[in-house]
Structures are given as structure tokens and as C-alpha cells.
Design a protein around this motif. Structure first.
Motif, PDB file in Angstrom:
ATOM      1  N   THR A  13     106.759  36.775 112.336  1.00  0.00           N
ATOM      2  CA  THR A  13     106.169  35.445 111.811  1.00  0.00           C
ATOM      3  C   THR A  13     105.835  35.926 110.502  1.00  0.00           C
ATOM      4  O   THR A  13     104.607  37.156 110.323  1.00  0.00           O
ATOM      5  CB  THR A  13     105.374  35.283 113.317  1.00  0.00           C
ATOM      6  N   ASN A  36     114.830  29.452 108.319  1.00  0.00           N
ATOM      7  CA  ASN A  36     113.866  29.298 109.536  1.00  0.00           C
ATOM      8  C   ASN A  36     112.369  29.247 109.597  1.00  0.00           C
ATOM      9  O   ASN A  36     111.206  28.659 108.715  1.00  0.00           O
ATOM     10  CB  ASN A  36     114.101  28.224 110.758  1.00  0.00           C
ATOM     11  N   GLU A  37     112.598  30.389 108.735  1.00  0.00           N
ATOM     12  CA  GLU A  37     111.177  30.565 109.084  1.00  0.00           C
ATOM     13  C   GLU A  37     109.892  30.215 106.936  1.00  0.00           C
ATOM     14  O   GLU A  37     108.745  29.915 107.017  1.00  0.00           O
ATOM     15  CB  GLU A  37     110.742  32.062 109.199  1.00  0.00           C
ATOM     16  N   ARG A  39     108.723  26.806 107.512  1.00  0.00           N
ATOM     17  CA  ARG A  39     108.076  26.477 108.401  1.00  0.00           C
ATOM     18  C   ARG A  39     106.897  26.366 107.230  1.00  0.00           C
ATOM     19  O   ARG A  39     106.024  25.710 107.363  1.00  0.00           O
ATOM     20  CB  ARG A  39     107.744  27.398 109.268  1.00  0.00           C
ATOM     21  N   ASN A  91     101.538  26.659 108.394  1.00  0.00           N
ATOM     22  CA  ASN A  91     101.886  25.932 108.164  1.00  0.00           C
ATOM     23  C   ASN A  91     102.738  25.266 106.943  1.00  0.00           C
ATOM     24  O   ASN A  91     101.365  24.998 106.070  1.00  0.00           O
ATOM     25  CB  ASN A  91     103.115  25.105 109.084  1.00  0.00           C
ATOM     26  N   ILE A 125     111.253  24.307 113.539  1.00  0.00           N
ATOM     27  CA  ILE A 125     110.446  24.879 113.187  1.00  0.00           C
ATOM     28  C   ILE A 125     109.320  25.045 113.491  1.00  0.00           C
ATOM     29  O   ILE A 125     108.796  24.096 114.499  1.00  0.00           O
ATOM     30  CB  ILE A 125     110.102  24.087 112.243  1.00  0.00           C
ATOM     31  N   SER A 126     108.547  26.186 114.171  1.00  0.00           N
ATOM     32  CA  SER A 126     107.101  26.352 114.669  1.00  0.00           C
ATOM     33  C   SER A 126     106.069  25.950 114.860  1.00  0.00           C
ATOM     34  O   SER A 126     105.706  25.476 113.379  1.00  0.00           O
ATOM     35  CB  SER A 126     107.248  27.292 114.985  1.00  0.00           C
ATOM     36  N   LYS A 127     105.329  25.254 115.103  1.00  0.00           N
ATOM     37  CA  LYS A 127     103.913  24.593 114.603  1.00  0.00           C
ATOM     38  C   LYS A 127     103.238  25.300 114.386  1.00  0.00           C
ATOM     39  O   LYS A 127     101.894  25.126 113.365  1.00  0.00           O
ATOM     40  CB  LYS A 127     103.341  23.482 116.083  1.00  0.00           C
TER      41      LYS A 127
END
Length: 304
Positions: free
Chosen positions: A135, A165-166, A169, A140, A5-7
Motif C-alpha cells: 500500500t 488500482n493502487e 487510488r 487517497n 479503490i480502498s477508502k
């Protein structure tokens, strides 16, 4: 895959948009209207005829499952300030009904095309024009519940873990992610039906789409690394004689879907347009007589 997970969301994101329709939003092929988004695999039109079919499909699935959602989120939906995301909202059938049932919740519908009827939009609904393969234009931990249904016909085979995954997030910790998919290739087919659905499978594969995705959802959820209490439920969409009006509705929805996908399928099956139309009538009879059915799966989980 694990926890990836991206921040923060990337800068190159789609911005929230109204669903004002412009000619540049669409392309037209043989009188049918399609999305105008480059590299999107979705083979069906998005004109009024197809939107009517999608509305029918919503009510059909609601009746088959006897519900609009499976995740244990009813208590969340009844709370003030709850935020829900409907990914690939299409004609807006699910989100409009949910918004009416849960007026204290704010619903956001996301789709690649501005096809939702804004003139009858409930006050607690807004739409965002964006592509889930990019994206998402949300911070988040934004949503309490995320719902996605029947995107086997839009998401490339290898993109599913990335999409999950997105979605995770932008889901709040303690919130629920729910995906529902159907196998578009029915079981127990007659001879004409078998030939056409072989073409359906080939058409999907040529577009890098995966008709087997219903059977893989649970594994993708479990591999994500930040989802817990993964639950899988199975149901069947029945076409046989014992299903009565429900089976007839399922057959008609399938026939219309095949008719609307005709340009793409004719590229694969190599028969005349007239023969294709005649085969659709035969297929409708075979689905009933051979007691055909399709698998559908609902998978949901809680974010840690």
C-alpha cells in the motif's frame, strides 16, 4: 477487476524517507551493488554503472518519443501546487528534468532503494523509499499526475491490476495516470541474439515477470473501472543501420543492460562468463545488421 479503490491506506505503510544510504540498504554480489528488499524480483544492480545506463536510457527514450510525457497534463504542470508522483524513479533522470521544466509543480519520486543523488536535488523534488507492491504511503486523491516507466522488470505478472488500482487510488479525480513499457525481447534477431534473448525471456518468467506487459496495459486500464479516456500509443526502438547514432545508442544501452544482468542470465543460459562476454559483442553487431527493433507502448487515462 472493476472499481476496487480502498477508502483509506492500510496502517502497515512505508513512511516517507530521505535517500541517506546505509549498508543495510544494499547487498553485494561479485562486486556489484543490489537492492536489499526481500522478495523483490528486480534482477539488475543499482550501482553507479547501472545508474549511468539508466540516465542514458532516459535520454534515449525521450529522443525516441520526442517528449517526456504523453498525457495532456502540460496545463496542469504549469499550475501552482500541482503534485506529481514518479513511481520507480530509479536514478531520478525523468523527475529531475521534469522538475527543472516545471518549477511550480511538486514532484515526488518513489523507489525501493535510496539511490537518488540528493546533493543535486531540485527544491521541488522529494523522494520516498517504498515498494509499489505494498500500500502506497499516501492518502487517497493526492496526486494530479502519476508517471511510471519500465517496471516490467520489477512487478510480478499478476500484480499489475493491483498496482494500477493502487495508483488510481492516490490519483485525484480529473488527474492522469501514465505508464510506459517496452518489450525487452526485440524482433528480427540474429542467431546469437535469438539464443540470448530466449534466455532473457526464461529468466523473466522464472522471476514471475511478464515481458508481454506492453501489450496488456490498455486492457488493464480499461478493466480498472475508475479510469476514462484510455489512450494507447505505440513506438519502436530501432537498432538498424538507418537509425544512425540513435540506433547505436539503443544498441549500447541494450548491451550494457545484458552485461549488468549477466549473473542472472548465466544461471539460465549455462555458458562460460568469457563466452557470454564475447556473445555480447556479436549481439551488438546482429542488432544492427538484422535491423532489429523493440516495441514500446505508452498508455494514459484520466481518473473519473
Amino acid at each position: 477487476m472493476g472499481n476496487k479503490i480502498s477508502k483509506t491506506p492500510k496502517k502497515s505503510i512505508s513512511l516517507p524517507s530521505t535517500n541517506t544510504q546505509e549498508d543495510s540498504d544494499f547487498r553485494y554480489i561479485e562486486g556489484r551493488r543490489y537492492h536489499n528488499v526481500e522478495n523483490v524480483k528486480y534482477p539488475l544492480p543499482n550501482d553507479d554503472e547501472e545508474l549511468d545506463r539508466l540516465h542514458q536510457q532516459h535520454f534515449l527514450l525521450r529522443y525516441v518519443w520526442q517528449r517526456n510525457f504523453g498525457a495532456p497534463v502540460k496545463h496542469i504542470l504549469n499550475q501552482d501546487g500541482t503534485k506529481v508522483l514518479d513511481v520507480g524513479c530509479g536514478a531520478g533522470s525523468w523527475i529531475f528534468e521534469m522538475a527543472s521544466n516545471y518549477p511550480n509543480t511538486q514532484f515526488t519520486g518513489l523507489d525501493i532503494s535510496p539511490i537518488q543523488p540528493s546533493e543535486i536535488k531540485p527544491k521541488n523534488v522529494n523522494f520516498v523509499i517504498a515498494n509499489v507492491l505494498n500500500t502506497l504511503p499516501f492518502e487517497n486523491d493526492t496526486f494530479d499526475y502519476i508517471f511510471q516507466r519500465l517496471l516490467f522488470i520489477a512487478l510480478p505478472k499478476d500484480s499489475w491490476p493491483v498496482v494500477i488500482n493502487e495508483l488510481t487510488r492516490v490519483l485525484k479525480p480529473g488527474g492522469y495516470l501514465e505508464l510506459m513499457e517496452i518489450n525487452p525481447i526485440p524482433f528480427q534477431l540474429g542467431p546469437v541474439s535469438s539464443q540470448l534473448f530466449i534466455a532473457v525471456e526464461k529468466m523473466l518468467q522464472l522471476r514471475d515477470l511478464d515481458p508481454q506487459i506492453p501489450y496488456k496495459l490498455r486492457s488493464y486500464f480499461e478493466q480498472q473501472g475508475n479510469l476514462e479516456n484510455v489512450t494507447e500509443e505505440k513506438n519502436r526502438l530501432l537498432f538498424g543501420p538507418e537509425t544512425g547514432k540513435l540506433g547505436q545508442a539503443a544498441i549500447e544501452n541494450t548491451r550494457l543492460g545484458l552485461f549488468h544482468a549477466k549473473p542472472s542470465l548465466l544461471e539460465v543460459i549455462k555458458i562460460s562468463s568469457e563466452e557470454y562476454d564475447n556473445n555480447l559483442d556479436i549481439i551488438a553487431k546482429e542488432l544492427h545488421e538484422f535491423d532489429s527493433y523493440s516495441d514500446s507502448y505508452c498508455v494514459y487515462a484520466r481518473k473519473k
